[in-house]
Write a protein that holds these residues in place. Structure first.
Motif, PDB file in Angstrom:
ATOM      1  N   PRO A 154       0.963  -1.568  -0.451  1.00  0.00           N
ATOM      2  CA  PRO A 154      -0.283  -0.004   0.143  1.00  0.00           C
ATOM      3  C   PRO A 154       1.033   1.075  -0.231  1.00  0.00           C
ATOM      4  O   PRO A 154       0.322   2.754   0.331  1.00  0.00           O
ATOM      5  CB  PRO A 154      -0.511  -0.177   1.983  1.00  0.00           C
ATOM      6  CG  PRO A 154       0.041  -0.569   2.113  1.00  0.00           C
ATOM      7  CD  PRO A 154       0.748  -2.015   1.037  1.00  0.00           C
ATOM      8  N   GLU A 212      -4.874   9.146   0.197  1.00  0.00           N
ATOM      9  CA  GLU A 212      -3.483   8.796   1.331  1.00  0.00           C
ATOM     10  C   GLU A 212      -4.378   9.012   2.243  1.00  0.00           C
ATOM     11  O   GLU A 212      -5.095   9.943   3.184  1.00  0.00           O
ATOM     12  CB  GLU A 212      -2.475   9.774   0.748  1.00  0.00           C
ATOM     13  CG  GLU A 212      -1.900   9.794  -0.379  1.00  0.00           C
ATOM     14  CD  GLU A 212      -0.781  10.497  -0.480  1.00  0.00           C
ATOM     15  OE1 GLU A 212       0.197  10.919  -1.602  1.00  0.00           O
ATOM     16  OE2 GLU A 212      -1.109  12.217   0.800  1.00  0.00           O
ATOM     17  N   TYR A 213      -3.594   7.710   3.357  1.00  0.00           N
ATOM     18  CA  TYR A 213      -4.304   7.627   4.665  1.00  0.00           C
ATOM     19  C   TYR A 213      -2.362   7.525   5.476  1.00  0.00           C
ATOM     20  O   TYR A 213      -2.058   7.461   4.932  1.00  0.00           O
ATOM     21  CB  TYR A 213      -4.638   6.903   4.973  1.00  0.00           C
ATOM     22  CG  TYR A 213      -4.442   5.535   5.266  1.00  0.00           C
ATOM     23  CD1 TYR A 213      -4.137   4.619   6.088  1.00  0.00           C
ATOM     24  CD2 TYR A 213      -4.623   4.590   3.636  1.00  0.00           C
ATOM     25  CE1 TYR A 213      -3.719   3.265   5.911  1.00  0.00           C
ATOM     26  CE2 TYR A 213      -5.004   3.025   3.945  1.00  0.00           C
ATOM     27  CZ  TYR A 213      -4.024   2.986   4.234  1.00  0.00           C
ATOM     28  OH  TYR A 213      -4.175   1.696   3.799  1.00  0.00           O
ATOM     29  N   ARG A 217       0.142   5.830   3.450  1.00  0.00           N
ATOM     30  CA  ARG A 217      -0.943   4.326   2.099  1.00  0.00           C
ATOM     31  C   ARG A 217      -1.587   5.142   1.797  1.00  0.00           C
ATOM     32  O   ARG A 217      -2.609   5.763   1.672  1.00  0.00           O
ATOM     33  CB  ARG A 217      -0.914   3.514   3.716  1.00  0.00           C
ATOM     34  CG  ARG A 217      -0.231   3.144   4.350  1.00  0.00           C
ATOM     35  CD  ARG A 217       0.973   1.983   3.825  1.00  0.00           C
ATOM     36  NE  ARG A 217       2.136   1.520   4.333  1.00  0.00           N
ATOM     37  CZ  ARG A 217       3.259   1.483   4.336  1.00  0.00           C
ATOM     38  NH1 ARG A 217       3.655   1.913   3.205  1.00  0.00           N
ATOM     39  NH2 ARG A 217       3.881   0.510   5.482  1.00  0.00           N
ATOM     40  N   SER A 272      -5.587   3.073  -0.067  1.00  0.00           N
ATOM     41  CA  SER A 272      -5.963   1.858   0.323  1.00  0.00           C
ATOM     42  C   SER A 272      -6.207   1.078  -1.282  1.00  0.00           C
ATOM     43  O   SER A 272      -6.269   2.093  -2.381  1.00  0.00           O
ATOM     44  CB  SER A 272      -7.386   2.487   0.959  1.00  0.00           C
ATOM     45  OG  SER A 272      -8.204   2.845  -0.075  1.00  0.00           O
ATOM     46  N   GLU A 300      -9.021   0.284  -2.206  1.00  0.00           N
ATOM     47  CA  GLU A 300     -10.415   1.276  -2.599  1.00  0.00           C
ATOM     48  C   GLU A 300     -10.430   2.459  -3.325  1.00  0.00           C
ATOM     49  O   GLU A 300     -10.189   2.886  -4.463  1.00  0.00           O
ATOM     50  CB  GLU A 300     -10.950   1.209  -1.515  1.00  0.00           C
ATOM     51  CG  GLU A 300     -11.863  -0.542  -0.959  1.00  0.00           C
ATOM     52  CD  GLU A 300     -11.008  -0.444   0.588  1.00  0.00           C
ATOM     53  OE1 GLU A 300      -9.942  -0.316   0.316  1.00  0.00           O
ATOM     54  OE2 GLU A 300     -11.142  -1.460   0.027  1.00  0.00           O
ATOM     55  N   GLU A 334      -7.066   3.635  -4.668  1.00  0.00           N
ATOM     56  CA  GLU A 334      -6.129   3.348  -6.196  1.00  0.00           C
ATOM     57  C   GLU A 334      -6.938   3.020  -7.186  1.00  0.00           C
ATOM     58  O   GLU A 334      -7.654   3.418  -8.410  1.00  0.00           O
ATOM     59  CB  GLU A 334      -4.787   1.487  -5.523  1.00  0.00           C
ATOM     60  CG  GLU A 334      -4.678   1.883  -6.703  1.00  0.00           C
ATOM     61  CD  GLU A 334      -3.471   0.240  -6.303  1.00  0.00           C
ATOM     62  OE1 GLU A 334      -3.113   0.600  -7.392  1.00  0.00           O
ATOM     63  OE2 GLU A 334      -3.001   0.610  -5.424  1.00  0.00           O
TER      64      GLU A 334
END
Length: 79
Positions: free
Chosen positions: A19, A47-48, A55, A57, A59, A61
């Motif tokens: 990720p 992003e998170y 990262r 996710s 979903e 992406e």
């Protein structure tokens, strides 16, 4: 390949998916500078952050890919 094997392969693929930003860039065959240029232009995926790690996710992406496909489709029909 039957449906059960396809589902299992999809699960393994998602579970082993990197990720990170370098992982994202590798999957999409782009350099990190291209990623940051897209991000600066407002076209990067959401992003998170976990601690110091950034990262993307699966979903986010997938949605990013759908948006890029839609942009490409619109550009081709406008041309």
């Amino acid at each position: 390949m039957n449906a059960v094997m396809q589902a299992l392969n999809a699960e393994i693929s998602v579970a082993s998916r990197d990720p990170s930003i370098p992982g994202f860039c590798q999957r999409h065959k782009m350099g990190r500078s291209s990623y940051y240029n897209l991000k600066a232009a407002g076209h990067g995926p959401p992003e998170y952050v976990i601690g110091k790690l950034v990262r993307i996710s699966a979903e986010a992406e997938a949605e990013w890919v759908r948006e890029r496909e839609a942009d490409t489709s619109r550009a081709r029909t406008a041309a």
